[in-house]
Write a protein that holds these residues in place. Structure first.
Motif, PDB file in Angstrom:
ATOM      1  N   LYS A 233     -29.472   7.923 -21.502  1.00 56.27           N
ATOM      2  CA  LYS A 233     -29.100   7.957 -19.984  1.00 56.27           C
ATOM      3  C   LYS A 233     -29.003   6.317 -19.281  1.00 56.27           C
ATOM      4  O   LYS A 233     -29.716   5.920 -19.849  1.00 56.27           O
ATOM      5  CB  LYS A 233     -30.287   8.633 -19.560  1.00 56.27           C
ATOM      6  CG  LYS A 233     -30.331   9.688 -20.202  1.00 56.27           C
ATOM      7  CD  LYS A 233     -30.873  10.824 -19.446  1.00 56.27           C
ATOM      8  CE  LYS A 233     -31.391  12.128 -19.903  1.00 56.27           C
ATOM      9  NZ  LYS A 233     -32.437  13.214 -19.615  1.00 56.27           N
ATOM     10  N   THR A 278     -23.966   7.351  -8.465  1.00 57.24           N
ATOM     11  CA  THR A 278     -23.524   7.822  -8.229  1.00 57.24           C
ATOM     12  C   THR A 278     -24.635   8.969  -8.496  1.00 57.24           C
ATOM     13  O   THR A 278     -26.116   7.939  -8.443  1.00 57.24           O
ATOM     14  CB  THR A 278     -22.580   8.966  -9.862  1.00 57.24           C
ATOM     15  OG1 THR A 278     -23.315   8.638 -11.178  1.00 57.24           O
ATOM     16  CG2 THR A 278     -21.228   7.788  -9.892  1.00 57.24           C
ATOM     17  N   SER A 280     -27.867  12.072  -9.601  1.00 60.19           N
ATOM     18  CA  SER A 280     -28.027  12.732 -10.667  1.00 60.19           C
ATOM     19  C   SER A 280     -29.553  13.053 -10.530  1.00 60.19           C
ATOM     20  O   SER A 280     -30.518  13.045 -10.335  1.00 60.19           O
ATOM     21  CB  SER A 280     -27.874  11.209 -11.520  1.00 60.19           C
ATOM     22  OG  SER A 280     -27.976  12.564 -13.087  1.00 60.19           O
ATOM     23  N   ASN A 282     -31.286  13.940 -12.256  1.00 56.65           N
ATOM     24  CA  ASN A 282     -32.126  12.372 -13.379  1.00 56.65           C
ATOM     25  C   ASN A 282     -32.795  11.520 -12.819  1.00 56.65           C
ATOM     26  O   ASN A 282     -34.696  11.315 -13.028  1.00 56.65           O
ATOM     27  CB  ASN A 282     -31.390  12.224 -14.313  1.00 56.65           C
ATOM     28  CG  ASN A 282     -31.138  12.660 -15.567  1.00 56.65           C
ATOM     29  OD1 ASN A 282     -31.231  14.178 -16.161  1.00 56.65           O
ATOM     30  ND2 ASN A 282     -29.273  12.343 -15.764  1.00 56.65           N
TER      31      ASN A 282
END
Length: 357
Positions: A233, A278, A280, A282
């Motif tokens: 990621k 961005t 996320s 996560n």
């Protein structure tokens, strides 16, 4: 010096003269020598001098010189690891460095390999080896390197039982998601805390030509976190450099309805803003500390001059390049008329709050 107030000096004479100045209470010379040593930590010498200067400062209780030496060692550790001086540092200095989170080096693996070289050269007692090995942050070493060390590092093979619990925890860290791990372990400990790593998975260098000209921006990618679970990621970051940003406390207030408040003026200070491109899901359970490392050239060698830590903007640090002269081509903050920076992104994990029943 006593007659003329001036003296020519070599690096290897500094300690002897400082000792004489202290013995005979020549305070002006003593202070001048302390300043000289502080300014010449990066100078090249045949046998090295920085470690001996640190030991001398420790011996006489000169905290100014001691702190300067320790800061230089911490901020320029990669070059120190490759020098002949690394093998000559004392046990206490080694253990002191290993505890620090502000070390600047390529990776934790580089630190482990340098530690192994130091131990092979100095052959310290086993308790020192065990203490040093337990200060390595194995969670910051990728799993494939940990597997290799377990098989091919004689030091790790010999002391495996001493650090087995840390290796087990590191492999758990790399296999589970950080959120899952936080349910069972305290993730606010050193093994999960990155140092300032210069490898590209942790940040990016940024060379700004003619930094006073106008605003600049660039984008770079880092890993989401050091966990092997997140190795695939990536996070894209946008960085903005403004040479003349007016701090909030210095901006004039506007009471008229609809009045626009200025954000940049000629009298402003340099500023960097680093934000993710961005958002996320996560990011849950993770905060990102940003570190801007400012490089400079001293005695012909590129060294770290300043380190600034912040969450989003260097304005939070308050003193970002506050004394820097970015206009003058020969400025000590510039290298060939350019500002040499390195941005490091440090993911920090947080333990989950457990609701009381």
């Amino acid at each position: 010096y006593l007659y003329c107030g001036d003296i020519s000096l070599r690096l290897d004479q500094a300690i002897s003269l400082h000792r004489l100045a202290s013995k005979y209470h020549v305070w002006g010379l003593q202070q001048g020598l302390t300043q000289y040593m502080t300014q010449h930590l990066s100078s090249d010498s045949p046998t090295g001098h920085m470690v001996s200067w640190y030991n001398y400062a420790l011996q006489i209780g000169d905290t100014t010189l001691q702190d300067s030496c320790l800061q230089y060692l911490s901020w320029n550790l990669s070059s120190v690891l490759q020098s002949g001086e690394w093998g000559s540092i004392s046990k206490d200095l080694l253990l002191s460095l290993l505890q620090r989170s502000d070390l600047i080096l390529q990776s934790e693996l580089e630190l482990y390999e340098a530690l192994e070289a130091w131990i092979n050269q100095n052959q310290p007692v086993s308790t020192t080896v065990e203490t040093a090995l337990r200060a390595v942050r194995y969670g910051m070493i990728p799993p494939h390197h940990l597997f290799r060390l377990q098989r091919h590092s004689p030091l790790m093979v010999k002391y495996y039982e001493t650090i087995r619990d840390l290796l087990y925890l590191a492999f758990q860290f790399h296999s589970a998601s950080p959120i899952q791990l936080a349910k069972y372990f305290d993730v606010n400990c050193s093994i999960f805390t990155p140092r300032n790593y210069l490898s590209l998975s942790w940040g990016s260098p940024w060379i700004i030509n003619n930094p006073t000209r106008d605003d600049r921006s660039f984008s770079f990618q880092t890993q989401l976190g050091p966990s092997g679970h997140d190795s695939s990621k990536k996070v894209t970051w946008n960085a903005l450099f403004s040479p003349r940003w007016l701090p909030l406390i210095a901006r004039s207030t506007y009471t008229e309805l609809g009045a626009m408040q200025p954000t940049r003026t000629e009298g402003g200070r340099p500023r960097i803003i680093v934000t993710p491109a961005t958002s996320s899901p996560n990011f849950a359970g993770v905060s990102f500390q940003k570190t801007v490392i400012v490089m400079a050239k001293q005695q012909g060698k590129v060294i770290v001059r300043h380190v600034y830590n912040f969450h989003q903007s260097t304005e939070e640090a308050g003193d970002f390049l506050v004394d820097a002269d970015l206009q003058r081509r020969a400025s000590e903050y510039l290298i060939d008329s350019s500002l040499y920076l390195h941005i490091v992104i440090k993911p920090l994990y947080h333990s989950l709050l457990v609701a009381r029943k």
